[in-house]
Design a protein around this motif. Structure first.
Motif, PDB file in Angstrom:
ATOM      1  N   TRP A 131       9.133   9.884  43.573  1.00 32.07           N
ATOM      2  CA  TRP A 131       9.290  10.337  42.027  1.00 32.07           C
ATOM      3  C   TRP A 131       8.167  11.175  41.518  1.00 32.07           C
ATOM      4  O   TRP A 131       7.987  11.517  40.412  1.00 32.07           O
ATOM      5  CB  TRP A 131       9.146   8.889  41.150  1.00 32.07           C
ATOM      6  N   ASN A 132       7.296  11.739  42.645  1.00 29.21           N
ATOM      7  CA  ASN A 132       6.024  12.287  41.946  1.00 29.21           C
ATOM      8  C   ASN A 132       5.956  13.671  42.835  1.00 29.21           C
ATOM      9  O   ASN A 132       5.003  13.958  43.297  1.00 29.21           O
ATOM     10  CB  ASN A 132       4.727  11.705  42.050  1.00 29.21           C
ATOM     11  N   GLN A 133       7.164  14.204  43.364  1.00 26.78           N
ATOM     12  CA  GLN A 133       7.023  15.429  44.296  1.00 26.78           C
ATOM     13  C   GLN A 133       6.608  16.402  43.689  1.00 26.78           C
ATOM     14  O   GLN A 133       6.647  16.800  42.457  1.00 26.78           O
ATOM     15  CB  GLN A 133       8.807  15.839  44.421  1.00 26.78           C
ATOM     16  N   GLY A 134       5.786  17.403  44.432  1.00 26.23           N
ATOM     17  CA  GLY A 134       5.125  18.456  43.738  1.00 26.23           C
ATOM     18  C   GLY A 134       3.820  18.178  43.448  1.00 26.23           C
ATOM     19  O   GLY A 134       2.961  19.147  43.282  1.00 26.23           O
ATOM     20  N   GLN A 135       3.418  16.923  43.250  1.00 22.29           N
ATOM     21  CA  GLN A 135       1.916  16.386  42.861  1.00 22.29           C
ATOM     22  C   GLN A 135       1.389  16.089  43.975  1.00 22.29           C
ATOM     23  O   GLN A 135       1.174  15.032  44.506  1.00 22.29           O
ATOM     24  CB  GLN A 135       2.024  15.362  41.569  1.00 22.29           C
ATOM     25  N   ASP A 136       0.704  17.491  44.681  1.00 23.64           N
ATOM     26  CA  ASP A 136       0.013  17.088  46.229  1.00 23.64           C
ATOM     27  C   ASP A 136      -1.128  15.988  46.025  1.00 23.64           C
ATOM     28  O   ASP A 136      -1.222  15.113  46.949  1.00 23.64           O
ATOM     29  CB  ASP A 136      -0.487  18.478  46.503  1.00 23.64           C
ATOM     30  N   LEU A 137      -1.963  16.307  45.140  1.00 21.25           N
ATOM     31  CA  LEU A 137      -2.956  15.279  44.987  1.00 21.25           C
ATOM     32  C   LEU A 137      -2.711  13.856  44.925  1.00 21.25           C
ATOM     33  O   LEU A 137      -3.285  13.030  45.454  1.00 21.25           O
ATOM     34  CB  LEU A 137      -3.935  15.752  43.900  1.00 21.25           C
ATOM     35  N   ARG A 138      -1.781  13.490  43.754  1.00 24.68           N
ATOM     36  CA  ARG A 138      -1.470  12.412  43.554  1.00 24.68           C
ATOM     37  C   ARG A 138      -0.798  11.651  44.971  1.00 24.68           C
ATOM     38  O   ARG A 138      -1.117  10.492  45.278  1.00 24.68           O
ATOM     39  CB  ARG A 138      -0.236  12.126  42.627  1.00 24.68           C
ATOM     40  N   GLN A 139       0.076  12.349  45.590  1.00 28.15           N
ATOM     41  CA  GLN A 139       0.833  11.747  46.839  1.00 28.15           C
ATOM     42  C   GLN A 139      -0.340  11.523  47.949  1.00 28.15           C
ATOM     43  O   GLN A 139      -0.246  10.492  48.502  1.00 28.15           O
ATOM     44  CB  GLN A 139       1.731  12.794  47.212  1.00 28.15           C
ATOM     45  N   ARG A 175       5.852  18.995  51.829  1.00 30.01           N
ATOM     46  CA  ARG A 175       4.515  19.123  51.466  1.00 30.01           C
ATOM     47  C   ARG A 175       3.699  18.199  51.144  1.00 30.01           C
ATOM     48  O   ARG A 175       2.648  17.990  50.336  1.00 30.01           O
ATOM     49  CB  ARG A 175       4.744  20.406  50.167  1.00 30.01           C
TER      50      ARG A 175
END
Length: 374
Positions: free
Chosen positions: A153-161, A87
């Protein structure tokens, strides 16, 4: 209430009928309605006329569409794999393409020892295969490093990724422009992201007589098609016949349940990202051999990959193949068969039809042709 449902059914049917009618008209236009160039300004006038008027041009266009679709599939399948499993909208996909193409070019230049002016007929198979392997391996490792350092380390944080991969994309593209190409013709400027090309192996530098309407077609482009098919078969076997592939497909369907079963999903993520990065490098090498690699292409191929995934559906190998084929067909046939209504019209509007295809698919299948509804 029943009247409302009935009315909604009618309202929903009208756009579908209109869309089918447009598709049927487009097919009839290409096959029988279009006229050869006689009177510029006629809405039926095209470069070569209809398929009945000039079947050879139709076959050429069809082959161009299919071979371009094979290239699209190679580049976009890795993007679809990463997007579908993790994702992560990997906005650095295009910059990985750019870097992979230049790495392969530099390796081939070093191997041939003849500099920028090497002729395609002088390139051996090994002088094409080794740059391919080096670039794919290098970009796979680079992609793995991106995933481990910035995305794990930031899975699920779509905008940050997405923002992180955009930043990586800008940095990589700027560094590519600053340091490539290193081999240039004498007197030309080094670096700057200038357009350069790889050479296909010499044995591909010929035409193949297809024994159909006197059509002879480039063996290099047919090789591009064969590579696309080979990638598709290899990916299918990997995803459906190996344990790792089954874990990847399970992760696409239900990531939380896959982790709950005790499967180390992090290893799966790492493998998927590395394979996706390697595939985009392979696509860059194929395109650089057929055309060139230069600054600015990172954005073009990122957009191409997004269009393919939107059309085909997220995380679907079959969807990536279908999206690539539809993209290739619309692109090639619109360039050839859009009317010549004047000196400045209308083949330059072919990209509009590509995005019309996207809009059409999203209107009736928001999840894509082979994607699953959320």
């Amino acid at each position: 209430m029943r009247e409302r449902v009935s009315a909604w059914g009618v309202v929903g049917t009208v756009p579908r009928v209109a869309a089918v009618a447009l598709v049927v008209f487009a097919i009839l236009y290409v096959v029988v309605i279009a006229d050869p160039v006689v009177d510029v300004g006629n809405w039926r006038t095209t470069n070569f006329g209809s398929a009945i008027d000039n079947p050879g041009a139709f076959v050429y266009t069809l082959l161009d569409a299919i071979t371009f679709a094979a290239l699209l599939f190679i580049v976009a399948s890795g993007f679809s794999l990463i997007f579908g499993l993790m994702r992560v909208v990997n906005m650095a996909h295009g910059s990985l393409y750019l870097l992979g193409g230049y790495i392969a070019y530099e390796v081939q230049q070093e191997m041939t020892g003849r500099g920028f002016s090497v002729q395609p007929s002088e390139v051996t198979t090994w002088e094409w295969v080794l740059p391919l392997l080096v670039a794919m391996g290098s970009i796979a490792l680079f992609g793995l490093a991106i995933q481990q350092l910035f995305l794990r380390w930031n899975q699920g944080q779509d905008l940050r990724q997405a923002l992180i991969t955009i930043a990586i994309s800008v940095i990589v593209a700027d560094q590519v422009i600053a340091h490539f190409p290193r081999h240039v013709p004498e007197g030309s400027q080094r670096f700057g992201g200038n357009a350069v090309s790889l050479g296909w192996p010499g044995w591909t530098n010929r035409l193949v007589d297809l024994q159909v309407w006197n059509v002879s077609y480039s063996l290099a482009r047919l090789t591009m098609l064969a590579l696309g098919v080979a990638v598709g078969i290899a990916l299918w076997l990997w995803l459906h016949r190996t344990k790792t592939g089954m874990v990847i497909r399970a992760g696409v369907d239900d990531r939380q349940m896959t982790s709950a079963l005790g499967i180390n999903i992090q290893i799966t993520f790492a493998i998927a990202f590395a394979v996706g990065a390697a595939l985009v490098a392979m696509g860059a090498i194929v395109q650089s051999s057929q055309g060139n690699v230069s600054q600015g292409q990172d954005g073009v191929w990122l957009l191409n990959s997004l269009v393919v995934v939107i059309i085909g559906g997220m995380g679907s190998l079959l969807g990536a193949a279908a999206g690539s084929l539809l993209f290739g067909l619309v692109s090639a046939f619109s360039i050839t068969y859009l009317p010549i209504a004047g000196e400045d019209c209308c083949t330059q509007y072919s990209p509009v039809l590509t995005f019309a295809l996207v809009a059409l698919v999203l209107a009736f299948r928001p999840q894509g042709l082979f994607g699953r509804a959320a």
